[in-house]
Design a protein around this motif. Structure first.
Motif, PDB file in Angstrom:
ATOM      1  N   ASN A  93       0.816  -1.201   0.000  1.00  0.00           N
ATOM      2  CA  ASN A  93       0.000   0.000   0.000  1.00  0.00           C
ATOM      3  C   ASN A  93       0.852   1.253   0.000  1.00  0.00           C
ATOM      4  O   ASN A  93       0.535   2.216  -0.695  1.00  0.00           O
ATOM      5  N   LEU A 135       1.842   1.983  -3.415  1.00  0.00           N
ATOM      6  CA  LEU A 135       0.760   2.584  -4.210  1.00  0.00           C
ATOM      7  C   LEU A 135       0.596   4.060  -3.879  1.00  0.00           C
ATOM      8  O   LEU A 135       0.394   4.893  -4.768  1.00  0.00           O
ATOM      9  N   ILE A 136       0.680   4.364  -2.578  1.00  0.00           N
ATOM     10  CA  ILE A 136       0.498   5.759  -2.170  1.00  0.00           C
ATOM     11  C   ILE A 136       1.632   6.614  -2.704  1.00  0.00           C
ATOM     12  O   ILE A 136       1.409   7.697  -3.266  1.00  0.00           O
ATOM     13  N   ARG A 144       1.103   7.271  -6.311  1.00  0.00           N
ATOM     14  CA  ARG A 144       0.073   8.272  -6.606  1.00  0.00           C
ATOM     15  C   ARG A 144       0.575   9.685  -6.334  1.00  0.00           C
ATOM     16  O   ARG A 144       0.455  10.581  -7.157  1.00  0.00           O
ATOM     17  N   GLU A 145       1.164   9.855  -5.137  1.00  0.00           N
ATOM     18  CA  GLU A 145       1.661  11.185  -4.764  1.00  0.00           C
ATOM     19  C   GLU A 145       2.679  11.674  -5.787  1.00  0.00           C
ATOM     20  O   GLU A 145       2.699  12.847  -6.155  1.00  0.00           O
ATOM     21  N   GLU A 150      -6.489  16.375   1.657  1.00  0.00           N
ATOM     22  CA  GLU A 150      -7.106  15.085   1.959  1.00  0.00           C
ATOM     23  C   GLU A 150      -8.086  15.204   3.108  1.00  0.00           C
ATOM     24  O   GLU A 150      -9.118  14.567   3.140  1.00  0.00           O
ATOM     25  N   ILE A 175     -11.631  12.754   1.731  1.00  0.00           N
ATOM     26  CA  ILE A 175     -11.266  11.498   1.097  1.00  0.00           C
ATOM     27  C   ILE A 175     -10.621  10.575   2.126  1.00  0.00           C
ATOM     28  O   ILE A 175     -10.629   9.375   1.999  1.00  0.00           O
ATOM     29  N   GLU A 187     -11.478   9.453   4.907  1.00  0.00           N
ATOM     30  CA  GLU A 187     -12.250   8.342   5.483  1.00  0.00           C
ATOM     31  C   GLU A 187     -12.355   7.177   4.516  1.00  0.00           C
ATOM     32  O   GLU A 187     -12.446   6.025   4.929  1.00  0.00           O
ATOM     33  N   VAL A 188     -12.375   7.501   3.220  1.00  0.00           N
ATOM     34  CA  VAL A 188     -12.437   6.429   2.228  1.00  0.00           C
ATOM     35  C   VAL A 188     -11.119   5.668   2.216  1.00  0.00           C
ATOM     36  O   VAL A 188     -11.079   4.438   2.185  1.00  0.00           O
ATOM     37  N   ILE A 189     -10.033   6.441   2.252  1.00  0.00           N
ATOM     38  CA  ILE A 189      -8.707   5.842   2.161  1.00  0.00           C
ATOM     39  C   ILE A 189      -8.353   5.098   3.443  1.00  0.00           C
ATOM     40  O   ILE A 189      -7.836   3.990   3.425  1.00  0.00           O
ATOM     41  N   ILE A 190      -8.689   5.737   4.557  1.00  0.00           N
ATOM     42  CA  ILE A 190      -8.212   5.229   5.837  1.00  0.00           C
ATOM     43  C   ILE A 190      -8.839   3.875   6.160  1.00  0.00           C
ATOM     44  O   ILE A 190      -8.310   3.103   6.938  1.00  0.00           O
ATOM     45  N   ALA A 191      -9.979   3.558   5.525  1.00  0.00           N
ATOM     46  CA  ALA A 191     -10.595   2.265   5.775  1.00  0.00           C
ATOM     47  C   ALA A 191      -9.745   1.130   5.209  1.00  0.00           C
ATOM     48  O   ALA A 191      -9.885  -0.007   5.633  1.00  0.00           O
ATOM     49  N   SER A 192      -8.858   1.455   4.242  1.00  0.00           N
ATOM     50  CA  SER A 192      -8.035   0.373   3.710  1.00  0.00           C
ATOM     51  C   SER A 192      -6.548   0.573   3.966  1.00  0.00           C
ATOM     52  O   SER A 192      -5.744  -0.276   3.637  1.00  0.00           O
ATOM     53  N   VAL A 193      -6.182   1.702   4.552  1.00  0.00           N
ATOM     54  CA  VAL A 193      -4.766   2.003   4.791  1.00  0.00           C
ATOM     55  C   VAL A 193      -4.610   2.544   6.213  1.00  0.00           C
ATOM     56  O   VAL A 193      -5.468   3.265   6.701  1.00  0.00           O
ATOM     57  N   LEU A 216      -0.283   6.122   5.183  1.00  0.00           N
ATOM     58  CA  LEU A 216      -0.703   7.235   4.330  1.00  0.00           C
ATOM     59  C   LEU A 216       0.258   8.412   4.477  1.00  0.00           C
ATOM     60  O   LEU A 216       0.687   9.018   3.504  1.00  0.00           O
TER      61      LEU A 216
END
Lengths: 444, 304
Positions: free
Chosen positions: A3, A6-7, A10-11, A205, A210, A212-218, A223
């Motif tokens: 993860n 991936l982060i 993206r950054e 962020e 966003i 809360e969307v991200i933090i559910a999987s990371v 992050l």
């Protein structure tokens, strides 16, 4: 770990693909070049030529005032009042009035001008008169002009480092100072620009929710680290591109200019040989002086351990950014908008500003105790150590400083992540230092 | 078969009790309504289930194993506060989120294509989020939530910001996902959607669970022998029933709501009424979820 990758990707990609990144990367070297060019140009620029009317009643100075780029001197026999009207009418920029004076008590020299003359101009005029009076006095006391000319001397001191092996190494403080100052300044700028970028990214962020969307999987820590590292690679990319661009441009310019200059010289020489005109001694001396300047610069660079400077630069560049970037990320997580961030940014940047301010002291004594301690404390060492490295730093000091630096950024990342994990999910809380401390202590 | 089980969860935010000993059980394949007024602790409970925050005590299980960060990937969570990276393209953004949830690149790409087509967003694939309307951005967010085929889908106020057409589109998708085996938790205070979609509900108020179970069971439990009668003429007072209200219908009949006071069931009430008026219809009034909600929440308030 996947993860984080991936982060980081993206950054990195969203920033590098932006048009503004490409434009800034291309433009900044040009802007810096233009800035240096402007500084050089404005320092050596001559003031506009002034026309100065001279009334010399003493008649000592007829040969002294030679017209040059700065001033054109015109001698006049008119009386003072007429000359003054001329100046007032704007026919001349100034009027220098020298009454018939006694060599031993030269008084009454006056400069009339419609507006305040520049200090350098007045000083120049005074110097000319002083020197001529000196000469007259010396001649009067029986010293010949030739002897006078021979009295002048020009001394420059070479500095030699006694190295541990007993060898000697020619050093050049000028080169070391330049390199140290430039790299310290670049690191300072980099930390500010990219630290702020990091903070804005976190605020974005947070405000766009966003998170809360991200933090559910990371995990929040992933992050934060991903963002800090992603932006670090953006900075590194930009820097590498600058180096490549710089080398490219300077080689291009070098071959163009150098080749040109060489062929020009050759052509000139050929022409002169053909025409059988002897090259004047003056010109030869001029060329030699120019060569000396160039060899000075090469000397300056060769006396500095360039590979060590580059390695240390990359290290402090990254480590310094990681240390401050993590803190900037924590600030971003705590506030609700960029504007709220100001009050927390200032205390964080104080050590950095302090380091920049104390650079002069460090330059004066690159191995003194101020320099030593400031290059050990992780908050100031990126700037200060980079100032010292070109002068030569004992290897143990460098290693210790680097180890402390690594410890420093691991520590700030840990502190920042504890604030970040709570702050990033908090909205509308009025944040002060007490609240931050509470978040830091909170167990989850 | 239960998919999610929550046991005795408590959470304290520095002096403020957000959840107090809450236990829940959510059956597999159900659409579960998590109800409660603002600040009751719904979001805290969801954040604990999705491991965003940690509980002080208690446990949460998914498929009988305690929820770990790995297991959270089997959950799709649509937060109430929506957010996407404004400067990112729709496709890239969905790909990023899907990859974070563990989908392979190829798998993610094909699923994104399928979902964009299903929700009529295909032409927007390469547009930045900031160029989308609010409703479209919400749809993208919904896709981000369900893209990885989660076993449990948690939707916090899913219909806010949708026009009726799109709300129906999303509603159909939710039902379709349920039919494909997903379990859905709704957190909302929009009761009409609960009435329509949910088969189980739980009510949380002031950090405690005060009610949960099958929607039908709860409604039956809250029936209080109130009947709606459509009749001709006016209803004279009687000891057999308590008169609550009446109104005239479109057809000129009177509709009265009364509470049964007779012993032994509705038949006795009908007998008593037949003697007084001409009855056109007689229906038991089933309380709506909304009424139960308000009665429960306000009842609590009155006690305090």
């Amino acid at each position: 770990m996947n993860n984080i990758g991936l982060i980081i990707a993206r950054e990195y990609l969203t920033r590098v693909k932006k048009r503004s990144f490409i434009i800034m990367t291309l433009l900044t070297p040009l802007l810096i070049g233009a800035m240096f060019f402007f500084i050089g140009w404005s320092a050596t620029r001559e003031a506009d030529t002034q026309t100065i009317l001279v009334i010399d009643e003493s008649e000592f100075f007829v040969d002294v005032f030679e017209s040059d780029n700065e001033a054109i001197f015109i001698f006049a026999d008119t009386n003072l009042d007429d000359a003054k009207t001329n100046v007032q009418n704007g026919d001349f920029d100034g009027l220098l009035y020298i009454p018939s004076l006694d060599i031993n008590t030269p008084e009454g020299v006056t400069y009339y001008a419609p507006n305040n003359p520049s200090i350098s101009m007045v000083r120049k005029l005074a110097k000319k008169i002083e020197r001529e009076i000196e000469n007259i006095k010396l001649t009067k006391s029986g010293i010949e002009k030739e002897v006078l000319d021979n009295l002048k001397a020009d001394v420059s001191i070479a500095t030699i480092n006694l190295t541990e092996g007993g060898g000697e190494k020619e050093t050049n403080s000028f080169g070391a100072t330049g390199i140290g100052w430039a790299s310290g300044f670049i690191i300072y700028m980099f930390i500010f620009v990219y630290g702020a970028m990091c903070m804005r990214g976190v605020v974005e962020e947070k405000t766009s929710r966003i998170i809360e969307v991200i933090i559910a999987s990371v995990k929040p820590f992933q992050l934060m680290l991903g963002k800090v590292l992603g932006i670090a690679s953006v900075g590194l990319t930009q820097f590498v591109l600058w180096i490549i661009l710089g080398i490219g441009i300077s080689t291009a310019v070098g071959t163009f200019m150098g080749g040109d200059a060489k062929s020009m010289a050759e052509v000139q020489q050929q022409q002169m040989e053909q025409m059988d005109i002897p090259v004047s001694e003056e010109e030869v001396a001029k060329q030699e002086a120019q060569n000396a300047v160039f060899s000075d610069i090469t000397n300056a660079l060769s006396s500095v351990n360039i590979p060590l400077v580059i390695v240390s630069f990359l290290f402090y560049f990254l480590a310094g950014y990681l240390l401050y970037g993590a803190l900037f990320a924590a600030i971003g997580s705590a506030v609700d908008s960029d504007a709220d961030a100001q009050q927390f940014m200032f205390p964080v940047t104080i050590p950095l500003i302090l380091a920049m301010v104390s650079l002069n002291g460090v330059i004066n004594d690159p191995n003194g105790s101020l320099a030593f301690w400031m290059s050990m404390i992780p908050f100031t060492s990126p700037v200060i150590m980079m100032m010292r490295v070109p002068f030569g730093v004992p290897i143990w000091e460098l290693v210790l400083s680097m180890v402390l630096m690594i410890g420093g950024f691991v520590f700030t990342i840990w502190v920042a992540s504890r604030i970040y994990r709570i702050g990033i999910l908090m909205h509308g809380t009025k944040v002060n230092y007490k609240v931050l401390a509470k978040w830091f202590m909170q167990k989850n | 078969m239960e998919l999610l089980r929550v046991e005795n969860i408590s959470k304290n935010y520095s002096g403020h009790q957000a959840l107090n000993d809450v236990s829940l059980s959510i059956p597999k394949g159900s659409i579960f309504g998590l109800l409660g007024p603002n600040g009751a602790g719904k979001t805290t409970l969801i954040r604990i289930i999705t491991k965003i925050i940690e509980q002080d005590s208690g446990k949460a299980f998914l498929n009988d194993s305690e929820i770990t960060p790995e297991l959270v990937r089997k959950i799709g969570y649509l937060p109430e506060e929506r957010g996407l990276y404004k400067k990112m393209k729709v496709g890239e953004q969905l790909l990023y989120i899907a990859r974070l949830k563990g989908l392979s690149r190829a798998d993610a790409v094909s699923k994104i294509k399928e979902w964009l087509k299903r929700l009529e967003l295909t032409p927007w694939h390469s547009k930045n989020i900031e160029d989308l309307s609010k409703g479209m951005a919400q749809k993208v967010q919904f896709i981000a939530t369900v893209l990885h085929k989660p076993d449990l889908i948690i939707l916090d106020e899913p219909f806010s910001g949708f026009d009726p057409v799109n709300a129906n589109l999303i509603k159909d998708e939710i039902l379709r996902l349920r039919d494909q085996g997903a379990t859905v938790i709704f957190s909302t205070h929009r009761m009409e959607s609960v009435e329509e979609l949910c088969d189980h509900i739980a009510l949380i108020n002031k950090s405690e669970k005060i009610l949960d179970g099958k929607k039908i069971d709860i409604k039956n439990e809250f029936k209080d022998s109130t009947f709606i009668i459509t009749h001709e003429g006016s209803l004279p007072p009687s000891t057999d029933f308590e008169f609550i209200s009446s109104s005239i219908t479109e057809t000129g009949l009177t509709e009265s709501i009364v509470k049964d006071r007779t012993e032994g069931g509705p038949n006795n009430l009908v007998k008593s009424l037949i003697e007084k008026v001409e009855i056109h219809s007689f229906v038991e009034k089933i309380p709506s979820v909304n009424e139960i909600f308000i009665r429960q929440v306000q009842g609590e308030t009155v006690v305090l």
